[in-house]
Design a protein around this motif. Structure first.
Motif, mmCIF file in Angstrom:
data_model
loop_
_atom_site.group_PDB
_atom_site.id
_atom_site.type_symbol
_atom_site.label_atom_id
_atom_site.label_comp_id
_atom_site.label_asym_id
_atom_site.label_seq_id
_atom_site.Cartn_x
_atom_site.Cartn_y
_atom_site.Cartn_z
ATOM 1 N N GLU A 23 8.227 11.903 10.602
ATOM 2 C CA GLU A 23 7.166 11.593 9.642
ATOM 3 C C GLU A 23 7.480 10.313 8.870
ATOM 4 O OE1 GLU A 23 6.841 15.134 7.319
ATOM 5 O OE2 GLU A 23 5.455 16.109 8.739
ATOM 6 N N ALA A 24 8.742 10.138 8.513
ATOM 7 C CA ALA A 24 9.142 8.913 7.801
ATOM 8 C C ALA A 24 8.953 7.694 8.702
ATOM 9 C CB ALA A 24 10.594 9.016 7.344
ATOM 10 N N GLY A 25 9.262 7.843 9.992
ATOM 11 C CA GLY A 25 9.059 6.747 10.934
ATOM 12 C C GLY A 25 7.591 6.393 11.088
ATOM 13 N N LEU A 26 6.741 7.419 11.157
ATOM 14 C CA LEU A 26 5.303 7.172 11.263
ATOM 15 C C LEU A 26 4.751 6.553 9.979
ATOM 16 C CD1 LEU A 26 4.105 10.388 13.138
ATOM 17 C CD2 LEU A 26 4.526 8.108 14.080
ATOM 18 N N ASP A 27 5.298 6.969 8.837
ATOM 19 C CA ASP A 27 4.882 6.361 7.566
ATOM 20 C C ASP A 27 5.228 4.874 7.535
ATOM 21 O OD1 ASP A 27 3.699 8.580 6.448
ATOM 22 O OD2 ASP A 27 5.521 9.245 5.420
ATOM 23 N N GLN A 28 6.399 4.526 8.064
ATOM 24 C CA GLN A 28 6.791 3.127 8.111
ATOM 25 C C GLN A 28 5.856 2.338 9.013
ATOM 26 O OE1 GLN A 28 8.985 1.461 6.328
ATOM 27 N NE2 GLN A 28 8.494 -0.455 7.398
ATOM 28 N N TYR A 29 5.485 2.920 10.138
ATOM 29 C CA TYR A 29 4.519 2.297 11.055
ATOM 30 C C TYR A 29 3.189 2.049 10.348
ATOM 31 C CZ TYR A 29 0.580 2.697 14.326
ATOM 32 O OH TYR A 29 -0.626 2.536 14.967
ATOM 33 N N VAL A 30 2.675 3.063 9.670
ATOM 34 C CA VAL A 30 1.392 2.929 8.965
ATOM 35 C C VAL A 30 1.487 1.863 7.883
ATOM 36 C CG1 VAL A 30 -0.228 4.103 7.422
ATOM 37 C CG2 VAL A 30 0.636 5.283 9.460
ATOM 38 N N LYS A 31 2.601 1.851 7.155
ATOM 39 C CA LYS A 31 2.789 0.860 6.096
ATOM 40 C C LYS A 31 2.764 -0.555 6.654
ATOM 41 C CE LYS A 31 6.084 -0.565 2.519
ATOM 42 N NZ LYS A 31 7.412 -0.294 1.891
ATOM 43 N N GLU A 32 3.444 -0.769 7.788
ATOM 44 C CA GLU A 32 3.490 -2.104 8.388
ATOM 45 C C GLU A 32 2.135 -2.540 8.916
ATOM 46 O OE1 GLU A 32 6.590 -3.310 11.051
ATOM 47 O OE2 GLU A 32 7.988 -1.809 10.252
ATOM 48 N N ARG A 33 1.364 -1.607 9.434
ATOM 49 C CA ARG A 33 0.125 -1.973 10.106
ATOM 50 C C ARG A 33 -1.095 -2.005 9.183
ATOM 51 N NH1 ARG A 33 0.482 -5.168 13.373
ATOM 52 N NH2 ARG A 33 -1.499 -4.621 14.358
ATOM 53 N N ARG A 34 -1.081 -1.243 8.118
ATOM 54 C CA ARG A 34 -2.298 -1.105 7.313
ATOM 55 C C ARG A 34 -2.809 -2.439 6.776
ATOM 56 N NH1 ARG A 34 -4.548 3.432 4.716
ATOM 57 N NH2 ARG A 34 -2.590 4.606 4.823
ATOM 58 N N MET A 35 -1.952 -3.215 6.136
ATOM 59 C CA MET A 35 -2.417 -4.467 5.536
ATOM 60 C C MET A 35 -2.741 -5.508 6.595
ATOM 61 S SD MET A 35 -2.655 -3.514 2.546
ATOM 62 C CE MET A 35 -3.305 -5.051 1.896
ATOM 63 N N ARG A 36 -2.018 -5.479 7.707
ATOM 64 C CA ARG A 36 -2.309 -6.413 8.796
ATOM 65 C C ARG A 36 -3.715 -6.178 9.349
ATOM 66 N NH1 ARG A 36 -2.696 -10.932 11.814
ATOM 67 N NH2 ARG A 36 -2.507 -10.569 14.042
ATOM 68 N N VAL A 37 -4.021 -4.930 9.697
ATOM 69 C CA VAL A 37 -5.341 -4.667 10.284
ATOM 70 C C VAL A 37 -6.437 -4.718 9.223
ATOM 71 C CG1 VAL A 37 -4.379 -3.358 12.196
ATOM 72 C CG2 VAL A 37 -5.075 -2.146 10.129
ATOM 73 N N LEU A 38 -6.077 -4.496 7.962
ATOM 74 C CA LEU A 38 -7.062 -4.631 6.898
ATOM 75 C C LEU A 38 -7.558 -6.067 6.816
ATOM 76 C CD1 LEU A 38 -8.618 -3.484 4.473
ATOM 77 C CD2 LEU A 38 -6.625 -4.028 3.044
ATOM 78 N N GLY A 39 -6.638 -7.032 6.906
ATOM 79 C CA GLY A 39 -7.037 -8.440 6.874
ATOM 80 C C GLY A 39 -7.909 -8.808 8.054
ATOM 81 N N LEU A 40 -7.512 -8.376 9.259
ATOM 82 C CA LEU A 40 -8.308 -8.661 10.453
ATOM 83 C C LEU A 40 -9.691 -8.037 10.361
ATOM 84 C CD1 LEU A 40 -5.633 -8.042 13.255
ATOM 85 C CD2 LEU A 40 -6.507 -10.253 12.481
ATOM 86 N N SER A 41 -9.723 -6.783 9.947
ATOM 87 C CA SER A 41 -10.992 -6.059 9.904
ATOM 88 C C SER A 41 -11.929 -6.614 8.840
ATOM 89 C CB SER A 41 -10.736 -4.569 9.653
ATOM 90 O OG SER A 41 -10.011 -4.005 10.720
ATOM 91 N N THR A 42 -11.364 -7.037 7.717
ATOM 92 C CA THR A 42 -12.200 -7.604 6.659
ATOM 93 C C THR A 42 -12.867 -8.892 7.130
ATOM 94 O OG1 THR A 42 -10.797 -6.640 4.932
ATOM 95 C CG2 THR A 42 -12.236 -8.459 4.287
ATOM 96 N N ILE A 63 -13.152 -18.291 0.360
ATOM 97 C CA ILE A 63 -12.268 -17.963 -0.759
ATOM 98 C C ILE A 63 -11.131 -17.042 -0.324
ATOM 99 C CG2 ILE A 63 -12.136 -16.780 -2.988
ATOM 100 C CD1 ILE A 63 -15.028 -17.736 -3.506
ATOM 101 N N LEU A 64 -11.475 -16.001 0.457
ATOM 102 C CA LEU A 64 -10.501 -14.977 0.820
ATOM 103 C C LEU A 64 -9.584 -15.382 1.970
ATOM 104 C CD1 LEU A 64 -12.801 -11.804 0.645
ATOM 105 C CD2 LEU A 64 -11.084 -12.515 -1.024
ATOM 106 N N PHE A 65 -10.100 -16.256 2.846
ATOM 107 C CA PHE A 65 -9.336 -16.593 4.049
ATOM 108 C C PHE A 65 -9.221 -18.101 4.193
ATOM 109 C CE2 PHE A 65 -11.295 -12.458 4.766
ATOM 110 C CZ PHE A 65 -10.204 -11.690 5.145
ATOM 111 N N ARG A 66 -8.474 -18.691 3.291
ATOM 112 C CA ARG A 66 -8.283 -20.143 3.333
ATOM 113 C C ARG A 66 -7.501 -20.551 4.583
ATOM 114 N NH1 ARG A 66 -6.969 -21.657 -3.040
ATOM 115 N NH2 ARG A 66 -8.930 -20.818 -3.879
ATOM 116 N N ASP A 67 -6.557 -19.699 4.974
ATOM 117 C CA ASP A 67 -5.810 -19.966 6.197
ATOM 118 C C ASP A 67 -6.507 -19.225 7.334
ATOM 119 O OD1 ASP A 67 -4.075 -20.395 8.247
ATOM 120 O OD2 ASP A 67 -2.408 -19.246 7.406
ATOM 121 N N ARG A 68 -7.368 -19.921 8.054
ATOM 122 C CA ARG A 68 -8.156 -19.282 9.096
ATOM 123 C C ARG A 68 -7.335 -18.998 10.354
ATOM 124 N NH1 ARG A 68 -13.687 -19.645 8.520
ATOM 125 N NH2 ARG A 68 -13.725 -18.294 10.350
ATOM 126 N N ALA A 69 -6.106 -19.469 10.382
ATOM 127 C CA ALA A 69 -5.265 -19.233 11.562
ATOM 128 C C ALA A 69 -4.247 -18.111 11.317
ATOM 129 C CB ALA A 69 -4.536 -20.509 11.954
#
Length: 404
Positions: free
Chosen positions: A343-362, A388-394
């Protein structure tokens, strides 16, 4: 809930869905010495969508999975892109992505990933009807359409936007963009003359994209707001798809019409584009017990950045790394300790991926609003928000998911 009888089978890790992310996840685990099985409901490995564009971040993940070199031999290197507006009679170069960009056949990607897996990993014709969590044994029980059961210590849902695992976790159902897409491949036996670049041609509300895969193969798509479709909005018969596509692009240059006319019938497909709302990704539960999601099951998004498949490949690498780190520290037969570490390993996975995919999805969500909207004011406001939110488009292609 307690289960009455022992399961027909027991497995440590079960992956539901034999698409790109499911196979990549199984391969990541295999590379780390972790055995899994992949349950795919279809009788064959399917690759809907024709081709898939892979940008630098995707190739970093593929190299970590050990399949990058093989796939490179199947697709030409793309040298930038070009935007062509027929309404304004204008043409501009699309800013070149720094790094490796290629378009590969989805079927090639699926085949390469599957070939690297041990025999018996993939189980075709295995559709999951239901998933139950046993609070006593802390195992998940999967019921298949065959009537058989599988008990699993870890379940990873990679079965797309309509994921049963995502539903189990309480994630809200994906929403639909007001955008439809027609897709296919065209083979030129004597080679085509298209430059090695991505070409996007627009007229009115309709956009046509083309990417060469090899000297003989072109991947194409036609995107448009769904309100421009009438009658049978999303045909499934290949001949009907081709007929409707040709009707949609009747005012486009003859070279584009020819590509669609010559397309391979068995490659044609249509889709109503869907997405998981950014706020659902931010607030949603991505792990319950030892159950989690990856790929489209977690973050189905619009194709506007070419990152849907790439994000799934990144998920696979990160998930493989996190589970390996968690399970390598397990000693003895202490069940509770093992579950806690998983469960701790899966939590670490979710933590690493959440903000990454949040930026892509937004960003894909905002672009989807612009593409599907008929209001100039809405387009202007959303365009300002993106600036404003995505000044670095790359940012999406510069990302490195790290070592497996």
């Amino acid at each position: 809930m307690e289960f009455a009888a022992a399961a027909t089978e027991k497995h440590e890790i079960v992956i539901i869905g034999g698409g790109i992310c499911g196979l990549a996840t199984a391969l990541a685990l295999h590379r780390k010495g972790l055995k899994s099985i992949v349950l795919e409901r279809s009788e064959t490995l399917r690759a809907v969508g024709g081709g898939i564009g892979l940008l630098p971040n995707a190739w970093r993940a593929l190299d970590q999975l050990g399949v990058g070199s093989r796939l490179r031999s199947m697709a030409v290197l793309l040298q930038g892109g070009r935007d062509i507006s027929l309404d304004e009679n204008k043409e501009r170069k699309i800013e070149h992505v720094i790094g490796e960009s290629r378009c590969v056949k989805r079927s090639d990607l699926i085949t390469v990933l599957a070939d690297e897996l041990p025999i018996g990993t993939i189980r075709l014709g295995s559709e999951v009807v239901s998933i139950d969590l046993d609070s006593v044994t802390e195992m998940s029980r999967l019921l298949l359409t065959s009537g058989s059961y599988i008990d699993a210590e870890i379940v990873i849902g990679c079965e797309g936007g309509r994921s049963k695992v995502a539903e189990l976790l309480g994630l809200k159902a994906p929403r639909a963009f007001d955008i439809g897409v027609f897709r296919g491949l065209t083979t030129y036996p004597n080679a085509h003359s298209m430059p090695h670049e991505f070409r996007r041609t627009t007229k009115g509300k309709i956009g046509v994209g083309m990417l060469p895969i090899t000297q003989h193969l072109i991947n194409w798509f036609v995107a448009l707001p769904t309100h421009l479709l009438s009658g049978d909005k999303f045909p499934h018969d290949p001949k009907h798809i081709k007929q409707m596509t040709l009707e949609l692009i009747k005012d486009f240059p003859s070279s584009i019409q020819e590509t669609i006319e010559l397309s391979d019938l068995d490659s044609l497909s249509t889709a109503h584009l869907r997405y998981r709302a950014p706020w659902d990704l931010l607030l949603g539960t991505m792990r319950k017990g030892t159950v989690t999601v990856a790929g489209d099951a977690m973050h189905v998004m619009g194709p506007f950045l070419g990152q849907g498949g790439a994000a799934g490949l990144e998920d696979a690498v990160v998930l493989g790394r996190c589970l390996d780190m968690a399970m390598s520290g397990i000693e003895g037969n202490n069940k509770k300790e093992k579950i806690a570490k998983i469960e701790a390993g899966l939590d670490q996975y979710v933590k690493e991926r959440r903000m990454r995919v949040l930026g892509l999805s937004t960003l894909t969500y905002l672009i989807g609003i612009i593409v599907g909207s008929t209001s100039p004011i809405v387009k202007m406001v959303v365009g300002l928000a993106i600036a404003i939110l995505f000044r670095d488009r790359a940012f999406h292609v510069q990302y490195d998911c790290g070592k497996l």
